[in-house]
Structure formats: structure tokens, C-alpha cells
Design an enzyme around this catalytic site. Structure first.
Site, PDB file in Angstrom:
ATOM      1  N   ASP A  10     -67.916 -16.693 -46.588  1.00  0.00           N
ATOM      2  CA  ASP A  10     -68.825 -16.062 -47.558  1.00  0.00           C
ATOM      3  C   ASP A  10     -70.118 -16.882 -47.599  1.00  0.00           C
ATOM      4  O   ASP A  10     -70.174 -18.011 -47.093  1.00  0.00           O
ATOM      5  CB  ASP A  10     -68.187 -16.020 -48.955  1.00  0.00           C
ATOM      6  CG  ASP A  10     -69.103 -15.387 -49.992  1.00  0.00           C
ATOM      7  OD1 ASP A  10     -69.646 -14.299 -49.733  1.00  0.00           O
ATOM      8  OD2 ASP A  10     -69.313 -15.988 -51.072  1.00  0.00           O
ATOM      9  N   SER A  11     -71.129 -16.321 -48.253  1.00  0.00           N
ATOM     10  CA  SER A  11     -72.382 -17.056 -48.429  1.00  0.00           C
ATOM     11  C   SER A  11     -72.184 -18.309 -49.271  1.00  0.00           C
ATOM     12  O   SER A  11     -72.967 -19.255 -49.189  1.00  0.00           O
ATOM     13  CB  SER A  11     -73.416 -16.154 -49.109  1.00  0.00           C
ATOM     14  OG  SER A  11     -72.966 -15.802 -50.414  1.00  0.00           O
ATOM     15  N   CYS A  73     -67.358 -11.250 -47.846  1.00  0.00           N
ATOM     16  CA  CYS A  73     -68.711 -11.076 -48.374  1.00  0.00           C
ATOM     17  C   CYS A  73     -69.131  -9.645 -48.077  1.00  0.00           C
ATOM     18  O   CYS A  73     -69.218  -9.253 -46.905  1.00  0.00           O
ATOM     19  CB  CYS A  73     -69.641 -12.068 -47.676  1.00  0.00           C
ATOM     20  SG  CYS A  73     -71.379 -11.891 -48.114  1.00  0.00           S
ATOM     21  N   GLU A 152     -72.428 -19.566 -58.779  1.00  0.00           N
ATOM     22  CA  GLU A 152     -72.704 -20.764 -57.971  1.00  0.00           C
ATOM     23  C   GLU A 152     -72.929 -21.988 -58.855  1.00  0.00           C
ATOM     24  O   GLU A 152     -72.650 -23.116 -58.454  1.00  0.00           O
ATOM     25  CB  GLU A 152     -73.940 -20.525 -57.078  1.00  0.00           C
ATOM     26  CG  GLU A 152     -73.707 -19.542 -55.947  1.00  0.00           C
ATOM     27  CD  GLU A 152     -72.829 -20.072 -54.814  1.00  0.00           C
ATOM     28  OE1 GLU A 152     -73.014 -21.230 -54.417  1.00  0.00           O
ATOM     29  OE2 GLU A 152     -71.957 -19.319 -54.354  1.00  0.00           O
ATOM     30  N   CYS A 184     -69.214  -7.219 -54.957  1.00  0.00           N
ATOM     31  CA  CYS A 184     -69.647  -8.503 -54.400  1.00  0.00           C
ATOM     32  C   CYS A 184     -68.545  -9.491 -54.754  1.00  0.00           C
ATOM     33  O   CYS A 184     -68.048  -9.478 -55.889  1.00  0.00           O
ATOM     34  CB  CYS A 184     -70.973  -8.923 -55.032  1.00  0.00           C
ATOM     35  SG  CYS A 184     -71.430 -10.647 -54.751  1.00  0.00           S
ATOM     36  N   HIS A 186     -68.508 -12.521 -55.403  1.00  0.00           N
ATOM     37  CA  HIS A 186     -68.780 -13.468 -56.490  1.00  0.00           C
ATOM     38  C   HIS A 186     -68.385 -12.877 -57.860  1.00  0.00           C
ATOM     39  O   HIS A 186     -68.061 -13.615 -58.779  1.00  0.00           O
ATOM     40  CB  HIS A 186     -70.275 -13.818 -56.551  1.00  0.00           C
ATOM     41  CG  HIS A 186     -70.714 -14.857 -55.561  1.00  0.00           C
ATOM     42  ND1 HIS A 186     -70.870 -14.588 -54.227  1.00  0.00           N
ATOM     43  CD2 HIS A 186     -71.049 -16.178 -55.729  1.00  0.00           C
ATOM     44  CE1 HIS A 186     -71.293 -15.692 -53.601  1.00  0.00           C
ATOM     45  NE2 HIS A 186     -71.408 -16.667 -54.494  1.00  0.00           N
TER      46      HIS A 186
HETATM   47  N1  DGL Z   1     -70.520 -12.799 -52.122  1.00  0.00           N
HETATM   48  C1  DGL Z   1     -71.405 -11.979 -51.399  1.00  0.00           C
HETATM   49  C2  DGL Z   1     -71.047 -10.514 -51.440  1.00  0.00           C
HETATM   50  O1  DGL Z   1     -69.881 -10.197 -51.539  1.00  0.00           O
HETATM   51  C3  DGL Z   1     -72.857 -12.308 -51.315  1.00  0.00           C
HETATM   52  C4  DGL Z   1     -73.564 -12.768 -52.502  1.00  0.00           C
HETATM   53  C5  DGL Z   1     -74.911 -13.342 -52.149  1.00  0.00           C
HETATM   54  O2  DGL Z   1     -74.948 -14.317 -51.415  1.00  0.00           O
HETATM   55  O3  DGL Z   1     -75.912 -12.774 -52.598  1.00  0.00           O
HETATM   56  O4  DGL Z   1     -71.877  -9.670 -51.334  1.00  0.00           O
END
Ligand code: DGL
Length: 256
Positions: A10-11, A73, A152, A184, A186
Site C-alpha cells: 500500500d502507499s 490499495c 498516517e 480506500c 486507510h
Molecule cells: N490506501 C490507498 C487506497 O486504498 C491509498 C491512499 C492514498 O495514498 O491516498 O486507495
């Protein structure tokens, strides 16, 4: 049988919501988690840049011996999954998509909210999914502005984060949505505060974590990649960020 690790990417911290599902359901599988960290958030980056970052990340995981890759992600999946599958054709790669299909099936009001990053919501992949499953449903699309940053920063429970979440979620519910898709990885970390904002209104929250775990299991079987029975799993956390990011990933993975 294969005792090599599954690679999860993931990011940043978000894919840990998927990591947790795998950790819970597949206790004999080792996992290498790569949270980029250096380039997070991905949400508004150009698709070509995300594709390049995702390629570097998958390559890194393969160099570490991963037998399967989970792109945990939505944003990277939307921008890069076909490219990754074509580039690394000999390894199974699982992607993640906002759970539009079950949401559109479950809604009774005919209004569904999808919260995701700007890049995910604008992607051809998402628009195709919407065209396929969203017929006759009013799908309200909103960017989770500030959500990734809050996760984050480990700020899920701060009053500021509640305000950030309220600003996005409240208008969706006011338009009659009875299903809310967390598009997402996150965002599941904000589930408690989202539930607080929803209060006693009848709104179902859906994310993709469990569906992805099921998909991983079926691919492990299909490719005969399951770890041996009794295998002692190991968990590694890596990052491109220079500071203690990898250690923070580990702490977050094992936190409540
Ligand atoms: N966690 C990621 C997603 O599922 C990306 C969030 C990000 O880096 O903006 O889209």
C-alpha cells in the site's frame, strides 16, 4: 505447498487493514508488508506516477521471495493492476476495488455513498464497475478529504479527525444513503469515528477487507501455494521512507 511469504503493498498504513484480515484468517502464512511511506498519499498523484511506484514496490516484494502479491490499495489497483499483471505475469496479483457491487445490492433507499481517493473515483476501472453494478442506484461519490492524513498521523480518535470525517459523511447520509462504501484501505481505521458520526441512523458500512482475504485463500488453493500445516509465520514490515516508518507499520499492525 510453499512457505514463502505473501507480499502486501500500500502507499502507507492503509493496507494494514487488509494485512489484519490475512493475519487473522491465515495464521500459517508469512507476510511481507510494504508501505511505501515516502510517496504517500497517492490519492491525487497522476496515474503514470502511481504505476511506476507500484511497479517498484511489487519488484521489491518479489525480490524478497513473495509467492503472491496483494495490492492492498484501491488507488494503485485502479491505476496499475493490469500493468502489474502483464509485467509480473508468473505471480498471482490480487487487487482491491471499492465494494460497489454488494452496496448496490444491499441498499433499500436506492442511495449509496462511496468514499475513496480522487484517483480511484476518476479511474476507468471504477467507472466501469459503476456502470456494471450501479444501474438504477444513486451512487454518491465523495473524496475522503483528510482521511488518509489522519490515519498516517495516528490521529483516528482526535476531535479534528471527527470534524474531517463529519464533513464528508454527513452530506452523504443527508442525501438518503443507507450503505456507505469505504473505498480506500486507510478508511477502515476510521470505522469507529464514522460509526459515531452516523449515530443511530441505519447505515451499513462496507469495506473490501474480507472479500480480499477470501480471494487470497482461493488463489492459494488454485496455485497450490499454501504454507505447510504448522508453519511458523513471520511478519516483516518494509518501507521506502527513511525514518522509523517501517517500525511504525509494525506497531500499527499489532495495535488494537
Ligand atoms: N490506501 C490507498 C487506497 O486504498 C491509498 C491512499 C492514498 O495514498 O491516498 O486507495
Amino acid at each position: 505447498m510453499n512457505n514463502n511469504p505473501i507480499g502486501v503493498y500500500d502507499s502507507g498504513f492503509g493496507g494494514l487493514s487488509v494485512w489484519r484480515e490475512l493475519y487473522r484468517a491465515l495464521p500459517e502464512e508469512s507476510i511481507v508488508y510494504l508501505g511505501d511511506g515516502k510517496n504517500c498519499p497517492y490519492g491525487s498523484l497522476p496515474a503514470e506516477q502511481i504505476r511506476a511506484l507500484a511497479t517498484d514496490s511489487v519488484r521489491e516484494l518479489l525480490q524478497r521471495g513473495c509467492k503472491m502479491i496483494v495490492v492492498a490499495c484501491n488507488t494503485a489497483t485502479a491505476a496499475a493492476i493490469e500493468y502489474l499483471r502483464a509485467t509480473f505475469a508468473d505471480v498471482p496479483i490480487v487487487g482491491l476495488e471499492p465494494a460497489v457491487k454488494p452496496a448496490c445490492k444491499n441498499t433499500r433507499t436506492g442511495v449509496v455513498g462511496v468514499i475513496a481517493t480522487e484517483r480511484s473515483l476518476k479511474s476507468e476501472k471504477f467507472l466501469a464497475t459503476l456502470a456494471k453494478y450501479g444501474q438504477g442506484v444513486n451512487v454518491i461519490k465523495s473524496v475522503g478529504k483528510g482521511f488518509v492524513e489522519a490515519v498516517e498521523a495516528n490521529e483516528e480518535y482526535s476531535p479534528q479527525t471527527e470534524q474531517v470525517v463529519r464533513a464528508v459523511v454527513e452530506p452523504i447520509i443527508n442525501k438518503g444513503a443507507d450503505v456507505l462504501v469505504l473505498g480506500c484501505t486507510h478508511y477502515p481505521f476510521l470505522r469507529d469515528v464514522i460509526a459515531k458520526v452516523i449515530g443511530d441512523r441505519n447505515v451499513e458500512i462496507i469495506d473490501s477487507g474480507e472479500a480480499v482475504e477470501k480471494r487470497v485463500e482461493s488463489l492459494l488453493d488454485e496455485y497450490d501455494l499454501r504454507a505447510e500445516s504448522g508453519h511458523k509465520a513471520e511478519y516483516e514490515f518494509v518501507s521506502f521512507a527513511a525514518d522509523d516508518y517501517a517500525e511504525r507499520l509494525r506497531r500499527k499492525a499489532f495495535s488494537k
